[in-house]
Motif scaffolding. Structure first.
Motif, PDB file in Angstrom:
ATOM      1  N   THR A  42       0.782  -1.175   0.105  1.00 55.62           N
ATOM      2  CA  THR A  42       0.098  -0.199  -0.159  1.00 55.62           C
ATOM      3  C   THR A  42       1.071   1.326  -0.053  1.00 55.62           C
ATOM      4  N   ASN A  44      -0.324   5.412   0.662  1.00 60.16           N
ATOM      5  CA  ASN A  44      -1.372   6.460   0.943  1.00 60.16           C
ATOM      6  C   ASN A  44      -0.752   7.712   1.252  1.00 60.16           C
ATOM      7  N   THR A  46      -1.490  11.713   1.948  1.00 60.77           N
ATOM      8  CA  THR A  46      -2.574  13.020   2.116  1.00 60.77           C
ATOM      9  C   THR A  46      -2.010  14.346   2.342  1.00 60.77           C
ATOM     10  N   GLU A  73       1.910   6.939   4.390  1.00 58.23           N
ATOM     11  CA  GLU A  73       2.032   5.753   4.884  1.00 58.23           C
ATOM     12  C   GLU A  73       2.180   4.674   3.821  1.00 58.23           C
ATOM     13  N   ARG A 115       2.260   3.329 -10.009  1.00 59.63           N
ATOM     14  CA  ARG A 115       0.766   2.818  -9.926  1.00 59.63           C
ATOM     15  C   ARG A 115       0.604   2.093 -11.290  1.00 59.63           C
ATOM     16  N   THR A 152       3.941  -1.473   8.287  1.00 63.94           N
ATOM     17  CA  THR A 152       3.472  -0.196   7.652  1.00 63.94           C
ATOM     18  C   THR A 152       4.455   0.920   8.514  1.00 63.94           C
ATOM     19  N   THR A 154       5.213   5.164   8.494  1.00 61.03           N
ATOM     20  CA  THR A 154       4.583   6.501   8.131  1.00 61.03           C
ATOM     21  C   THR A 154       5.521   7.556   8.134  1.00 61.03           C
TER      22      THR A 154
END
Length: 194
Positions: A42, A44, A46, A73, A115, A152, A154
């Motif tokens: 993953t 992410n 923001t 993250e 991606r 994970t 961050t």
């Protein structure tokens, strides 16, 4: 005829590169050669954007936005001890032991990934300057079935001082990006500032 719609369907190839020097008002940033992380699960991102509206004549007349930090993250199959030392500022001794010290400072890094799109193309991304924080760790015993326990991590990313850039992207469908894409994971792209 309308362009074919390409929708993100996957994530591959997460890389990082330490910011070695530069990134001042007059000195361009210099990065080390990018290193791969283990398989991507993953990513992410923001952006935190502050927005304000000016009112006049009994109504809103102007709105303005300002980019603050960018929260990131990433999840990967595993983080090796060497990768943890690189990303978190820890030390590996001659015996291969990873030492975490309360005074450790994570280095500034760039983070790159691609991606995969529904039409078979890719969108490539580099976030240009950020630091990662110690990840939370969870461990669960096996209970008759295997449950993968992947890490994970961050981080907080910012714009660069040198040129105010915070991200660079390329689309493999754009032929003008072809040369940049061939070296995407071998070097962080150079600043557009002369």
């Amino acid at each position: 005829m309308a362009d074919k719609i390409a929708v993100p369907v996957g994530l591959q190839d997460i890389y990082y590169a330490k910011l070695l020097s530069g990134d001042t008002a007059t000195e361009a940033p210099v990065y080390e050669t990018p290193k791969p992380l283990l398989p991507a699960i993953t990513a992410n991102m923001t952006p935190n954007v502050e927005s304000n509206t000016l009112h006049g004549n009994d109504g809103p007349i102007v709105t303005a936005n300002a980019l603050d930090s960018i929260e990131v993250e990433i999840g990967v199959a595993a983080l090796t001890l060497e990768q943890q030392a690189d990303l978190l500022g820890s030390t590996i001794d001659a015996n291969g032991l990873l030492w975490d010290n309360s005074d450790d400072q994570a280095p500034e890094v760039a983070l790159g990934y691609r991606r995969s799109m529904s039409d078979g193309s890719f969108v490539y991304t580099w976030l240009l300057k950020g630091k990662f924080a110690l990840p939370a760790e969870e461990a669960t015993t096996k209970q008759g079935e295997v449950e993968f326990q992947t890490p994970t991590i961050t981080g907080t990313f910012l714009k660069r001082i040198y040129d105010n850039e915070w991200r660079v992207r390329a689309d493999s469908n754009n032929t003008a990006s072809a040369a940049a894409i061939t070296t995407w994971f071998t070097a962080v792209p150079d600043s557009p500032k002369p």
